[in-house]
Design a protein around this motif. Structure first.
Motif, mmCIF file in Angstrom:
data_model
loop_
_atom_site.group_PDB
_atom_site.id
_atom_site.type_symbol
_atom_site.label_atom_id
_atom_site.label_comp_id
_atom_site.label_asym_id
_atom_site.label_seq_id
_atom_site.Cartn_x
_atom_site.Cartn_y
_atom_site.Cartn_z
ATOM 1 N N ARG A 32 0.827 -1.204 0.000
ATOM 2 C CA ARG A 32 0.000 0.000 0.000
ATOM 3 C C ARG A 32 0.860 1.251 0.000
ATOM 4 O O ARG A 32 1.954 1.281 0.567
ATOM 5 N N SER A 33 0.346 2.290 -0.649
ATOM 6 C CA SER A 33 1.071 3.553 -0.739
ATOM 7 C C SER A 33 0.639 4.539 0.339
ATOM 8 O O SER A 33 1.209 5.617 0.465
ATOM 9 N N THR A 34 -0.367 4.170 1.137
ATOM 10 C CA THR A 34 -0.846 5.040 2.207
ATOM 11 C C THR A 34 -0.740 4.315 3.542
ATOM 12 O O THR A 34 -0.547 3.096 3.596
ATOM 13 N N ASP A 35 -0.885 5.062 4.619
ATOM 14 C CA ASP A 35 -0.837 4.470 5.954
ATOM 15 C C ASP A 35 -2.198 3.951 6.396
ATOM 16 O O ASP A 35 -2.311 3.368 7.474
ATOM 17 N N GLU A 36 -3.222 4.164 5.591
ATOM 18 C CA GLU A 36 -4.549 3.672 5.951
ATOM 19 C C GLU A 36 -4.557 2.150 5.853
ATOM 20 O O GLU A 36 -4.258 1.580 4.789
ATOM 21 N N PRO A 37 -4.872 1.445 6.940
ATOM 22 C CA PRO A 37 -4.791 -0.016 6.919
ATOM 23 C C PRO A 37 -5.856 -0.647 6.048
ATOM 24 O O PRO A 37 -6.943 -0.097 5.843
ATOM 25 N N ALA A 38 -5.526 -1.827 5.540
ATOM 26 C CA ALA A 38 -6.462 -2.575 4.712
ATOM 27 C C ALA A 38 -7.355 -3.452 5.580
ATOM 28 O O ALA A 38 -7.002 -3.790 6.710
ATOM 29 N N ASP A 39 -8.510 -3.820 5.056
ATOM 30 C CA ASP A 39 -9.366 -4.793 5.726
ATOM 31 C C ASP A 39 -8.732 -6.179 5.624
ATOM 32 O O ASP A 39 -7.935 -6.463 4.730
ATOM 33 N N MET A 40 -9.109 -7.055 6.549
ATOM 34 C CA MET A 40 -8.648 -8.446 6.517
ATOM 35 C C MET A 40 -9.837 -9.350 6.184
ATOM 36 O O MET A 40 -10.930 -9.167 6.710
ATOM 37 N N GLU A 41 -9.596 -10.304 5.284
ATOM 38 C CA GLU A 41 -10.663 -11.217 4.866
ATOM 39 C C GLU A 41 -10.173 -12.658 4.972
ATOM 40 O O GLU A 41 -9.066 -12.983 4.530
ATOM 41 N N VAL A 42 -10.993 -13.521 5.547
ATOM 42 C CA VAL A 42 -10.694 -14.947 5.597
ATOM 43 C C VAL A 42 -11.067 -15.545 4.242
ATOM 44 O O VAL A 42 -12.191 -15.359 3.750
ATOM 45 N N THR A 43 -10.133 -16.265 3.635
ATOM 46 C CA THR A 43 -10.286 -16.700 2.245
ATOM 47 C C THR A 43 -9.962 -18.188 2.087
ATOM 48 O O THR A 43 -9.511 -18.846 3.021
ATOM 49 N N TYR A 44 -10.153 -18.665 0.865
ATOM 50 C CA TYR A 44 -9.684 -19.990 0.490
ATOM 51 C C TYR A 44 -8.862 -19.841 -0.796
ATOM 52 O O TYR A 44 -9.065 -18.894 -1.568
#
Length: 262
Positions: free
Chosen positions: A177-189
């Motif tokens: 990421r180019s910003t300090d804003e955190p990303a969401d976390m997603e449980v995936t397969y």
């Protein structure tokens, strides 16, 4: 003395930027011992050595071996009392079911699972949107901040939350990421999409993985819930996985086995 102890390994090599970034982040709350390859061992899968020369390093130990070697050497000989194995941060995503067996980063976590030690594999997707090749990007430790944040969060909380009662290891892929804003976390397969090609010309077969080009162009039909879709959408993907190969009752094969000696 911290209550947590972590064996940290990777496949990009002990001197890689992502490895040092993760070492520093985990060291803020855990006792971290590095047991990592001396040189780049990318895409070696679970390749094992019979002997691996060990050298002391300021972070722990550098092995002339593979990521799987590092896990076994660490858990059996160099730091056998750790609570967790963390592998990464790999420069480049490790997403899709077909990638799991190739990745040295993921393989180090798989090896830990056979020791019944919780493990987390951590990788970062580096998009090549401009003229600069992706492998020449992510040269600053801050570039890895989304991956270090996600790995630290999971290393702190996953065991206590009971995550590893239902899986053997976590495969984590974070966006760069180019910003300090955190990303969401997603449980995936893991995505089951596969697009390897091969061309034979003048005595040489050229193998090519078209997935990465399609990711750059946005031509990815992966549905929501897959690891690749989450990363493309700018989320942190966390796939809870099991290490032993699974099997199930198979009536057709049972019938063949019953008539084997007839």
């Amino acid at each position: 003395m911290s209550e947590r102890s972590i064996l940290l390994t990777n496949d990009d090599g002990i001197e890689s930027v992502g490895f040092r970034a993760l070492y520093d982040a985990l060291s803020e709350f855990a006792d971290v011992t590095a047991v990592a390859p001396k040189t780049d061992q990318s895409a070696v899968g679970r390749k094992m050595s019979s002997d691996a020369i060990v050298a002391e390093h300021e972070l722990g130990y550098a092995l002339e071996g593979t990521p799987a070697d590092c896990t076994v050497a660490g858990l059996e000989a160099l730091c056998p009392d750790v609570d967790m194995v963390v592998s990464g941060i790999n420069k480049g995503a490790n997403i899709g079911a077909y990638v799991l067996g190739r990745s040295g980063t993921v393989s180090a976590a798989v090896e830990a699972a056979f020791f019944d030690v919780p493990a987390i594999a951590v990788s970062m997707y580096v998009p090549a949107d401009g003229e600069e090749p992706w492998h020449e990007l992510a040269t600053d430790p801050r570039d890895y901040r989304e991956a270090t944040h996600a790995a630290s969060y999971l290393a702190k909380h996953a065991v206590g939350a009971g995550v590893f009662k239902q899986c053997d290891y976590l495969n984590v892929n974070a966006p760069m990421r180019s910003t300090d804003e955190p990303a969401d976390m997603e449980v995936t397969y893991p995505s089951e999409m596969y697009d390897m090609t091969a061309e034979f010309e003048n005595g040489t077969v050229r193998l090519h993985d078209r997935i990465w080009e399609r990711m750059r162009s946005g031509d990815i039909p992966d549905p929501e819930g897959t690891d690749r879709r989450a990363v493309i959408d700018g989320k942190v993907s966390v796939s809870p996985l099991t290490a032993p190969h699974t099997t199930q009752h198979h009536e057709a094969l049972d019938a063949l086995a019953e008539t084997y000696l007839e």
